[in-house]
Design a protein around this motif. Structure first.
Motif, PDB file in Angstrom:
ATOM      1  N   GLY A   1      45.763  48.426  31.028  1.00 18.01           N
ATOM      2  CA  GLY A   1      45.182  49.253  32.093  1.00 18.01           C
ATOM      3  C   GLY A   1      44.115  50.187  31.553  1.00 18.01           C
TER       4      GLY A   1
ATOM      5  N   GLY B   1      41.059  48.282  31.330  1.00 19.78           N
ATOM      6  CA  GLY B   1      40.494  48.161  32.673  1.00 19.78           C
ATOM      7  C   GLY B   1      39.743  49.409  33.096  1.00 19.78           C
TER       8      GLY B   1
ATOM      9  N   ALA C   1      37.239  44.134  35.308  1.00 18.07           N
ATOM     10  CA  ALA C   1      38.169  45.115  35.871  1.00 18.07           C
ATOM     11  C   ALA C   1      39.095  44.448  36.891  1.00 18.07           C
ATOM     12  CB  ALA C   1      37.393  46.263  36.516  1.00 18.07           C
ATOM     13  N   ALA C   2      38.554  43.545  37.698  1.00 14.59           N
ATOM     14  CA  ALA C   2      39.385  42.840  38.679  1.00 14.59           C
ATOM     15  C   ALA C   2      40.392  41.933  37.972  1.00 14.59           C
ATOM     16  CB  ALA C   2      38.498  42.030  39.621  1.00 14.59           C
TER      17      ALA C   2
ATOM     18  N   CYS D   1      43.055  44.067  36.463  1.00 14.46           N
ATOM     19  CA  CYS D   1      43.909  44.583  37.543  1.00 14.46           C
ATOM     20  C   CYS D   1      44.937  43.532  37.963  1.00 14.46           C
ATOM     21  CB  CYS D   1      43.032  44.996  38.716  1.00 14.46           C
ATOM     22  SG  CYS D   1      43.906  45.850  40.021  1.00 14.46           S
TER      23      CYS D   1
ATOM     24  N   PHE E   1      48.948  44.122  37.428  1.00 14.07           N
ATOM     25  CA  PHE E   1      49.881  44.122  38.557  1.00 14.07           C
ATOM     26  C   PHE E   1      50.835  42.925  38.501  1.00 14.07           C
ATOM     27  CE2 PHE E   1      46.727  46.981  40.645  1.00 14.07           C
ATOM     28  CZ  PHE E   1      47.575  48.066  40.721  1.00 14.07           C
TER      29      PHE E   1
END
Length: 138
Positions: free
Chosen positions: A75, A78, A104-105, A108, A112
């Motif tokens: 993270g 990111g 970044a996507a 992510c 998650f």
């Protein structure tokens, strides 16, 4: 007769003017370089997680570490990608903005997804402490 030409006077008008853009070659180089560094960092982070459950002693039962700390590190990568995208947007480096937004996507999604996997593993270890992959097993 050649008269000297004066430099253009200061233009104080407001409104849309010519957009400044970063040099395209430097933009592509920065975008590719940042993506490469971020991918190397992610491979190191998740490689360390993989190696936490690796042991050459067949008599020992070893489980991997929980993902939480590794996901926090990913993270952080990111967040650095988002910061790089913001700086590149300010500089007008379109290729770097797009590449950093995609990184970044991707990060992510990985973070998650990892949170869901680790949450499921933690819930399973709470319900059945002797399940495979739980620290109390073996």
């Amino acid at each position: 007769m050649n008269l000297p030409a004066a430099p253009p006077a200061f233009d104080a008008t407001t409104g849309p003017g010519p957009r400044r853009r970063a040099d395209r070659g430097a933009d592509i180089g920065a975008g590719c370089g940042l993506v490469l560094l971020e991918l190397i960092t992610l491979v190191v982070i998740f490689g360390l997680w993989f190696l936490s459950g690796f042991n050459l002693d067949p008599a020992k039962s070893v489980t991997t570490d929980p993902l939480w700390n590794y996901l926090a590190a990913a993270g952080g990568v990111g967040l650095l990608a988002v910061a790089a995208a913001a700086i590149a947007a300010w500089a007008g480096a379109i290729v770097t903005v797009v590449s950093q937004a995609l990184m970044a996507a991707l990060i992510c999604i990985v973070v998650f997804g990892g949170v869901e996997v680790q949450f499921h593993q933690d819930q399973r270890c709470r319900d059945v402490p002797s399940a495979v992959g739980c620290k109390g097993h073996g």
